[in-house]
Design a protein around this motif. Structure first.
Motif, PDB file in Angstrom:
ATOM      1  N   TRP A 123      78.412  72.012  43.262  1.00 28.88           N
ATOM      2  CA  TRP A 123      77.983  73.240  44.297  1.00 28.88           C
ATOM      3  C   TRP A 123      78.432  72.742  45.633  1.00 28.88           C
ATOM      4  O   TRP A 123      78.092  71.440  46.055  1.00 28.88           O
ATOM      5  N   ARG A 124      79.070  73.556  46.506  1.00 33.63           N
ATOM      6  CA  ARG A 124      79.210  73.101  47.984  1.00 33.63           C
ATOM      7  C   ARG A 124      78.126  73.823  48.811  1.00 33.63           C
ATOM      8  O   ARG A 124      78.151  75.016  48.620  1.00 33.63           O
ATOM      9  N   PHE A 125      77.520  73.075  49.541  1.00 35.34           N
ATOM     10  CA  PHE A 125      76.699  73.736  50.524  1.00 35.34           C
ATOM     11  C   PHE A 125      77.297  73.676  52.100  1.00 35.34           C
ATOM     12  O   PHE A 125      77.459  72.447  52.482  1.00 35.34           O
ATOM     13  N   VAL A 135      66.906  71.198  44.395  1.00 39.63           N
ATOM     14  CA  VAL A 135      65.935  70.420  44.633  1.00 39.63           C
ATOM     15  C   VAL A 135      66.785  69.081  44.790  1.00 39.63           C
ATOM     16  O   VAL A 135      66.304  68.213  45.741  1.00 39.63           O
ATOM     17  N   GLN A 136      67.735  68.664  43.990  1.00 40.90           N
ATOM     18  CA  GLN A 136      68.702  67.596  44.360  1.00 40.90           C
ATOM     19  C   GLN A 136      69.289  67.432  45.633  1.00 40.90           C
ATOM     20  O   GLN A 136      69.573  66.605  46.150  1.00 40.90           O
ATOM     21  N   PHE A 137      69.329  69.011  46.244  1.00 40.36           N
ATOM     22  CA  PHE A 137      70.053  68.917  47.477  1.00 40.36           C
ATOM     23  C   PHE A 137      69.049  68.423  48.506  1.00 40.36           C
ATOM     24  O   PHE A 137      69.381  67.546  49.386  1.00 40.36           O
ATOM     25  N   LEU A 138      67.901  68.896  48.297  1.00 37.46           N
ATOM     26  CA  LEU A 138      66.744  68.618  49.463  1.00 37.46           C
ATOM     27  C   LEU A 138      66.408  67.189  49.494  1.00 37.46           C
ATOM     28  O   LEU A 138      66.369  66.451  50.397  1.00 37.46           O
ATOM     29  N   ALA A 139      66.448  66.580  47.988  1.00 40.39           N
ATOM     30  CA  ALA A 139      66.164  65.019  47.882  1.00 40.39           C
ATOM     31  C   ALA A 139      67.487  64.202  48.460  1.00 40.39           C
ATOM     32  O   ALA A 139      67.172  63.199  49.250  1.00 40.39           O
ATOM     33  N   GLY A 140      68.539  64.666  48.521  1.00 42.12           N
ATOM     34  CA  GLY A 140      69.707  64.011  49.190  1.00 42.12           C
ATOM     35  C   GLY A 140      69.699  64.080  50.791  1.00 42.12           C
ATOM     36  O   GLY A 140      69.758  63.146  51.396  1.00 42.12           O
ATOM     37  N   THR A 195      68.363  75.922  40.289  1.00 44.74           N
ATOM     38  CA  THR A 195      66.954  75.367  40.958  1.00 44.74           C
ATOM     39  C   THR A 195      66.986  73.853  41.067  1.00 44.74           C
ATOM     40  O   THR A 195      66.522  73.040  41.874  1.00 44.74           O
ATOM     41  N   THR A 196      67.449  73.123  40.002  1.00 43.50           N
ATOM     42  CA  THR A 196      67.550  71.742  39.960  1.00 43.50           C
ATOM     43  C   THR A 196      68.569  71.270  40.776  1.00 43.50           C
ATOM     44  O   THR A 196      68.318  70.375  41.706  1.00 43.50           O
ATOM     45  N   ILE A 197      69.626  71.788  41.254  1.00 40.48           N
ATOM     46  CA  ILE A 197      70.850  71.492  42.122  1.00 40.48           C
ATOM     47  C   ILE A 197      70.149  71.795  43.338  1.00 40.48           C
ATOM     48  O   ILE A 197      70.262  70.844  44.680  1.00 40.48           O
TER      49      ILE A 197
END
Length: 275
Positions: free
Chosen positions: A253-255, A214-219, A210-212
Motif C-alpha cells: 500500500w502506498r500512503f 495500524v502498521q502505518f501508524l506504528a511506522g 485495518t492491520t495495514i
C-alpha cells in the motif's frame, strides 16, 4: 403416497433447505460486514488519537494482489530506443550497459531496468494544441509501456512529466518513467522499466486493510515522522532491487500524506518511507 405428491414434498423440502442456507450465508456476511466496519471505525479513532486524520471518503478494501516473480526480458531494449530515436545501432558489446545510437540521439540501458534516452532537439516536439501530459503519454505508448500520470512540474517554459509503469493494471511504484521537456522539445527520458514473463506467482495471504493502517501508524511513530493527514491509499507493487534477471514484485500500500510518501508491505507489514 403417490409419486407425484412425494416428489412435490421433496422439492418443497429442498427449497426450504436452500432458503435456510441463504439466510445463514446472508447473516454471516452481514456480521462480517458489521465487524469490518466497526474495526475500521476503531482504527480511524486510533489514528485520530495519534494526530492523523484519515482524509479519504472510504477505507479501501483488503489488498488482493498476488506475489509475483518476473523473469526480465531485455530483448526489446533496442525497440524501445528506436521508438523515439529512429533506427538504432548497438555501440560496443556490453551486455551490462548497452548503448544505442540513432538519428534522434542515444540510449543506455542497465541490467536492473534503469535507462536514459537523450534526444536531439526537434526529434520529439509538442504537436499543435497538444499539452505536455498528452505528448508524454503518446511517447510512453510508443515505447510500449503502460502507466499512469504521477506528477507534472512546470518551470517557466520547461516541464518534467512523471509516469508510473503498470503491471497487470497495477502500478509499479518503483518503476517511474520521467520525460524532460525544454520548451516544445523532448530532450531526455529516463526511469526504470520492467518487461518480462511471470515465472512464479502465489496468492500469499495478505494483511487486512485495518492491520495495514495500524502498521502505518506504528511506522510513523517509531520512525519519528511527522504526519497529520492521509490523503490517499493506493495498492500496487514494489520491485526488488536485483541485478539478476529475476525480479520479485511485492504487493504494498502506498500512503500519500501531507508530509510525504510511505509504503507498507502487504505481506510483512514493513513500513518504508519514500527516499
Amino acid at each position: 403416497m403417490e409419486w407425484s405428491k412425494l416428489k412435490n414434498v421433496i422439492l418443497l423440502m429442498l427449497v426450504c433447505v436452500n432458503v435456510i442456507l441463504l439466510l445463514l450465508v446472508g447473516s454471516q456476511e452481514n456480521r462480517d460486514h458489521r465487524y469490518r466496519e466497526e474495526t475500521l471505525e476503531a482504527v480511524q479513532q486510533v489514528l485520530e488519537k495519534g494526530g492523523i486524520t484519515f482524509g479519504l471518503d472510504e477505507v479501501p478494501e483488503d489488498l488482493s494482489l498476488p506475489l509475483v516473480t518476473v523473469t526480465r526480458d531485455r530483448d526489446n531494449e533496442a525497440a524501445v530506443a528506436a521508438a523515439l530515436l529512429g533506427e538504432v545501432t548497438l555501440q560496443g558489446e556490453s551486455e551490462v550497459r548497452p548503448r544505442y545510437t540513432g538519428p534522434g540521439g542515444t540510449a543506455e540501458f542497465s541490467m536492473n531496468g534503469s535507462f536514459t534516452i537523450f534526444l536531439q532537439p526537434g526529434v520529439r516536439t509538442l504537436k499543435s494544441g497538444q499539452d505536455y501530459e498528452a505528448a508524454s503519454r503518446e511517447c510512453l505508448q510508443t515505447m510500449g509501456i503502460t502507466g499512469t500520470l504521477e506528477d507534472l512540474e512546470m518551470s517557466g517554459s520547461d516541464a518534467v512529466v512523471t509516469y508510473c509503469q503498470s503491471w497487470e493494471d497495477s502500478p509499479l511504484f518503483s518503476c517511474p518513467v520521467i520525460f524532460y521537456w525544454q520548451g516544445e522539445d523532448l530532450v531526455r527520458v529516463e526511469g526504470q522499466r520492467l518487461d518480462g514473463t511471470v515465472s512464479e506467482s502465489s496468492n500469499t495471504k495478505l494483511l487486512s486493510t485495518t492491520t495495514i493502517l495500524v502498521q502505518f501508524l506504528a511506522g510513523i511513530n517509531e520512525g519519528g515522522y511527522v504526519c497529520s493527514r492521509i490523503d490517499d491509499m493506493t495498492a500496487g507493487y514494489l520491485t526488488s532491487s536485483s541485478t539478476t534477471r529475476q525480479v520479485q514484485l511485492t504487493p504494498v500500500w502506498r500512503f500519500l500524506t501531507d508530509t510525504g510518501t510511505y509504503y507498507v508491505d502487504g505481506v510483512t507489514g514493513a513500513f518504508t518511507p519514500l527516499e
